[in-house]
Scaffold this motif. Structure first.
Motif, PDB file in Angstrom:
ATOM      1  N   MET A   1       0.819  -1.206   0.000  1.00 25.74           N
ATOM      2  CA  MET A   1       0.000   0.000   0.000  1.00 25.74           C
ATOM      3  C   MET A   1       0.862   1.269   0.000  1.00 25.74           C
ATOM      4  O   MET A   1       0.522   2.263  -0.628  1.00 25.74           O
ATOM      5  CB  MET A   1      -0.924   0.004   1.227  1.00 25.74           C
ATOM      6  CG  MET A   1      -2.038  -1.021   1.157  1.00 25.74           C
ATOM      7  SD  MET A   1      -3.176  -0.661  -0.221  1.00 25.74           S
ATOM      8  CE  MET A   1      -3.836   0.900   0.308  1.00 25.74           C
ATOM      9  N   ARG A   2       1.988   1.217   0.733  1.00 20.78           N
ATOM     10  CA  ARG A   2       2.857   2.379   0.761  1.00 20.78           C
ATOM     11  C   ARG A   2       3.406   2.688  -0.633  1.00 20.78           C
ATOM     12  O   ARG A   2       3.489   3.847  -1.047  1.00 20.78           O
ATOM     13  CB  ARG A   2       3.995   2.148   1.750  1.00 20.78           C
ATOM     14  CG  ARG A   2       4.939   3.340   1.893  1.00 20.78           C
ATOM     15  CD  ARG A   2       6.039   3.025   2.891  1.00 20.78           C
ATOM     16  NE  ARG A   2       5.509   2.860   4.211  1.00 20.78           N
ATOM     17  CZ  ARG A   2       5.336   3.859   5.084  1.00 20.78           C
ATOM     18  NH1 ARG A   2       5.660   5.099   4.712  1.00 20.78           N
ATOM     19  NH2 ARG A   2       4.873   3.650   6.289  1.00 20.78           N
TER      20      ARG A   2
ATOM     21  N   LEU B   1       1.063   9.521  -5.661  1.00 22.54           N
ATOM     22  CA  LEU B   1       1.526  10.886  -5.410  1.00 22.54           C
ATOM     23  C   LEU B   1       2.464  11.362  -6.521  1.00 22.54           C
ATOM     24  O   LEU B   1       2.373  12.500  -6.990  1.00 22.54           O
ATOM     25  CB  LEU B   1       2.238  10.942  -4.060  1.00 22.54           C
ATOM     26  CG  LEU B   1       2.707  12.321  -3.598  1.00 22.54           C
ATOM     27  CD1 LEU B   1       1.521  13.247  -3.376  1.00 22.54           C
ATOM     28  CD2 LEU B   1       3.515  12.205  -2.306  1.00 22.54           C
ATOM     29  N   GLY B   2       3.375  10.467  -6.958  1.00 26.17           N
ATOM     30  CA  GLY B   2       4.280  10.829  -8.036  1.00 26.17           C
ATOM     31  C   GLY B   2       3.558  11.111  -9.337  1.00 26.17           C
ATOM     32  O   GLY B   2       3.879  12.071 -10.042  1.00 26.17           O
ATOM     33  N   LEU B   3       2.559  10.279  -9.662  1.00 26.14           N
ATOM     34  CA  LEU B   3       1.786  10.501 -10.888  1.00 26.14           C
ATOM     35  C   LEU B   3       0.992  11.807 -10.817  1.00 26.14           C
ATOM     36  O   LEU B   3       0.857  12.516 -11.824  1.00 26.14           O
ATOM     37  CB  LEU B   3       0.846   9.327 -11.130  1.00 26.14           C
ATOM     38  CG  LEU B   3       1.511   8.010 -11.543  1.00 26.14           C
ATOM     39  CD1 LEU B   3       0.479   6.891 -11.604  1.00 26.14           C
ATOM     40  CD2 LEU B   3       2.217   8.154 -12.890  1.00 26.14           C
ATOM     41  N   MET B   4       0.487  12.102  -9.632  1.00 28.50           N
ATOM     42  CA  MET B   4      -0.270  13.352  -9.478  1.00 28.50           C
ATOM     43  C   MET B   4       0.617  14.563  -9.705  1.00 28.50           C
ATOM     44  O   MET B   4       0.248  15.502 -10.430  1.00 28.50           O
ATOM     45  CB  MET B   4      -0.891  13.400  -8.083  1.00 28.50           C
ATOM     46  CG  MET B   4      -1.765  14.636  -7.840  1.00 28.50           C
ATOM     47  SD  MET B   4      -2.481  14.658  -6.190  1.00 28.50           S
ATOM     48  CE  MET B   4      -0.986  14.843  -5.198  1.00 28.50           C
TER      49      MET B   4
END
Length: 256
Positions: A1-2, A9-12
């Motif tokens: 999950m981490r 977060l990176g894709l966002m």
């Protein structure tokens, strides 16, 4: 999950920053068009931008309008918020609604209304007229942020200062403003950001002394060019530098 959380977060961040990265990358394009593929790296477009007097003048005009109108909007919003937060007056809810109302109106409608008022009063299109327009759109923002930051502890501190004999200007300058410093800074820099990017009001209320968005629009009418990417990259660099300077000076000092 981490791992999934970090991947999301990176894709966002990639989705948010990809247009900026493409803007910066193709500002170095060794060609006439800022489109793939990247043919080579050159600083020619940055040199042309910095040597363009009209562009540098528009940049300076944007600085004047953004910081001048934001300072005036901040002052008026601070005074209005302080007055309405001091006591419950008849019709205070209506006053707050009228102050916030421009947030719900299109910039085009505001610009057209101001243009008609200025034509009727003899005010010619200029940077001064544009500054007035930006005060109109930024005042509700400053008022909303400052008024929301005025909690009960703020009102109690102001009442205590008045009971101890402080004059009204001393209460505002020496008690209210320092305790509201984070809200004042947020309101001011948000106003600068909105004023800096604003196009419609600046387009309708300026004639010869144009701001940077209007000048970029004029350049885009003749087609795409890496020069426009270079302008955007320089503005982005200045914005990041200002944010980093604030983070390492003003905001860091305000933390406990």
């Amino acid at each position: 999950m981490r791992f999934l959380s970090w991947a999301y977060l990176g894709l966002m961040f990639l989705f948010i920053l990809l247009p900026v990265l493409a803007l910066v990358a193709f500002s170095f394009q060794d060609g006439r068009l800022p489109v793939p593929p990247l043919k080579g790296v050159t600083l020619e477009w940055y040199a042309k931008v910095l040597a363009d007097r009209d562009l540098m003048a528009a940049l300076w005009h944007s600085f004047l309008v953004a910081f001048g109108s934001s300072a005036m909007a901040l002052l008026l919003g601070f005074l209005a918020a302080s007055g309405l937060a001091r006591a419950v007056l008849p019709g205070s809810a209506l006053m707050r609604g009228l102050l916030i109302a421009p947030l719900t109106v299109s910039y085009l409608i505001i610009a057209l209304g101001l243009l008609q008022v200025f034509n009727a009063t003899g005010v010619r299109p200029s940077l001064f007229a544009t500054g007035i327009g930006h005060v109109v759109i930024n005042l509700p923002l400053c008022f909303s942020i400052i008024y929301a930051a005025m909690g009960e502890h703020q009102r109690s501190a102001l009442r205590a200062a008045r009971d101890l004999g402080a004059r009204e200007w001393q209460v505002l300058a020496l008690v209210s403003a320092p305790t509201l410093a984070p809200a004042l800074a947020a309101a001011f820099f948000l106003s600068v950001t909105f004023s800096w990017d604003e196009f419609i009001i600046a387009f309708l209320l300026t004639r010869f002394e144009v701001t940077l968005p209007v000048e970029i629009w004029s350049m885009l009418r003749s087609g795409l060019s890496p020069a426009t990417n270079a302008i955007g990259s320089l503005v982005f660099l200045v914005s990041v530098a200002i944010l980093l300077a604030l983070e390492f000076t003003l905001f860091r000092k305000s933390r406990p």
